[in-house]
Design a protein around this motif. Structure first.
Motif, PDB file in Angstrom:
ATOM      1  N   CYS A  82       0.813  -1.220   0.000  1.00 43.48           N
ATOM      2  CA  CYS A  82       0.000   0.000   0.000  1.00 43.48           C
ATOM      3  C   CYS A  82       0.846   1.270   0.000  1.00 43.48           C
ATOM      4  O   CYS A  82       0.540   2.223  -0.722  1.00 43.48           O
ATOM      5  N   GLY A  83       1.907   1.304   0.793  1.00 42.67           N
ATOM      6  CA  GLY A  83       2.747   2.491   0.836  1.00 42.67           C
ATOM      7  C   GLY A  83       3.471   2.732  -0.469  1.00 42.67           C
ATOM      8  O   GLY A  83       3.552   3.865  -0.956  1.00 42.67           O
ATOM      9  N   LEU A  84       4.001   1.666  -1.058  1.00 44.48           N
ATOM     10  CA  LEU A  84       4.707   1.782  -2.328  1.00 44.48           C
ATOM     11  C   LEU A  84       3.747   2.124  -3.457  1.00 44.48           C
ATOM     12  O   LEU A  84       4.089   2.869  -4.386  1.00 44.48           O
ATOM     13  N   CYS A  85       2.537   1.614  -3.363  1.00 39.54           N
ATOM     14  CA  CYS A  85       1.509   1.909  -4.352  1.00 39.54           C
ATOM     15  C   CYS A  85       1.114   3.392  -4.276  1.00 39.54           C
ATOM     16  O   CYS A  85       0.984   4.073  -5.300  1.00 39.54           O
ATOM     17  N   ALA A  97       4.976   0.345  -8.427  1.00 35.63           N
ATOM     18  CA  ALA A  97       5.085  -0.151  -7.059  1.00 35.63           C
ATOM     19  C   ALA A  97       6.054  -1.327  -6.989  1.00 35.63           C
ATOM     20  O   ALA A  97       6.807  -1.471  -6.015  1.00 35.63           O
ATOM     21  N   ASP A  98       6.058  -2.166  -8.018  1.00 34.80           N
ATOM     22  CA  ASP A  98       6.973  -3.310  -8.033  1.00 34.80           C
ATOM     23  C   ASP A  98       8.432  -2.855  -8.137  1.00 34.80           C
ATOM     24  O   ASP A  98       9.315  -3.416  -7.474  1.00 34.80           O
ATOM     25  N   GLU A  99       8.684  -1.839  -8.947  1.00 35.82           N
ATOM     26  CA  GLU A  99      10.050  -1.309  -9.048  1.00 35.82           C
ATOM     27  C   GLU A  99      10.482  -0.677  -7.725  1.00 35.82           C
ATOM     28  O   GLU A  99      11.637  -0.823  -7.300  1.00 35.82           O
ATOM     29  N   LEU A 100       9.569   0.015  -7.078  1.00 37.21           N
ATOM     30  CA  LEU A 100       9.873   0.583  -5.770  1.00 37.21           C
ATOM     31  C   LEU A 100      10.121  -0.512  -4.740  1.00 37.21           C
ATOM     32  O   LEU A 100      10.976  -0.368  -3.862  1.00 37.21           O
ATOM     33  N   LEU A 101       9.386  -1.619  -4.859  1.00 40.96           N
ATOM     34  CA  LEU A 101       9.579  -2.740  -3.945  1.00 40.96           C
ATOM     35  C   LEU A 101      10.992  -3.308  -4.070  1.00 40.96           C
ATOM     36  O   LEU A 101      11.640  -3.614  -3.057  1.00 40.96           O
TER      37      LEU A 101
END
Length: 272
Positions: A82-85, A97-101
């Motif tokens: 949720c935060g990355l999204c 969000a996946d790249e940020l993860l």
């Protein structure tokens, strides 16, 4: 500990006309979220805004004193991201969000997408300002706000078209609740509304729905202030989640923490 009174009942069925309605075993379902409203007619030219106010039971029969929000494209989360999204929404979807993860994992901020530190999320925000695929204004300023959200400072920042990244306890309908942090969730606050009684509300985007949300600022503030305990998510019973030193109520955690982002150039919708 402050408590939030239960939400008022939904307006009577006469408040809206259901389009393309299916009734199976007395359970009403909407097709493609098509609903024609008989209330919130002041927002009839903005169906998304009208829908948000209807489901928040706010300004049903009269227009607000003030209403302004910034356009943000919704992004649905996968897993506990949720935060990355919410951060990806701030970046217009790039990075994803996946790249940020992947970056968060390398920095040991997250294992599964969780983000239990406002400081860590702020660092990701700042690290990606110069590398985002969508060029963001150089005047952007971001920082931790440590304190009660229901404050003159936060209200003024929202009037200045700032956005906020806010952790809170999310109820089943995604609205703020008080569960001591057991349902901690991140949202992106992108605007505000002051109703005819003078109550302050905020517009929210988060990864669990594509719909624009509208929350009481007081309720969001109380929920943000009650984040004291981590609870292992039921759907991830064996996963290991990373917590900052001191837990979610420590100096690096979530309690009474939010991130203010100034200088964004999103389209502004100002109704009144």
């Amino acid at each position: 500990m402050p408590t939030i009174p239960p939400a008022p009942p939904l307006p009577p069925i006469s408040c809206f006309i259901k389009s393309n309605l299916i009734d199976q075993n007395n359970n009403s379902k909407f097709i493609a979220n098509k609903v024609e409203f008989k209330v919130c007619l002041w927002a009839i030219n903005d169906p998304e805004l009208q829908r948000a106010c209807f489901f928040a039971r706010t300004c049903l029969d009269s227009s607000p004193k003030e209403c302004s929000y910034m356009k943000v494209n919704p992004i649905l989360q996968t897993g506990p991201t949720c935060g990355l999204c919410a951060l990806s929404m701030l970046y217009c979807g790039y990075p994803t969000a996946d790249e940020l993860l992947q970056k968060a994992i390398k920095l040991k901020y997250s294992n599964n997408g969780e983000m239990f530190s406002a400081n860590w999320l702020l660092q990701l925000l700042k690290d990606n300002l110069s590398t985002a695929s969508v060029k963001l204004p150089e005047r952007i300023r971001s920082y931790i706000y440590d304190g009660t959200l229901d404050s003159d400072f936060i209200k003024e920042k929202l009037r200045q078209h700032c956005m906020l990244l806010v952790p809170y306890d999310a109820d089943k309908n995604h609205s703020p609740c008080m569960l001591n942090g057991h349902k901690a969730h991140w949202t992106l606050i992108c605007g505000y509304l002051i109703d005819d009684s003078g109550d302050f509300h905020v517009f929210a985007r988060h990864g669990k729905t594509k719909n624009l949300g509208l929350f009481s600022l007081k309720n969001l503030s109380d929920s943000n202030s009650n984040l004291t305990e981590f609870a292992q998510p039921e759907w991830h019973p064996n996963d290991i989640f990373l917590l900052p030193d001191g837990g979610i109520d420590g100096n690096l955690g979530l309690k009474c923490k939010s991130i203010v982002v100034e200088g964004l150039s999103n389209e502004i919708v100002k109704v009144v």
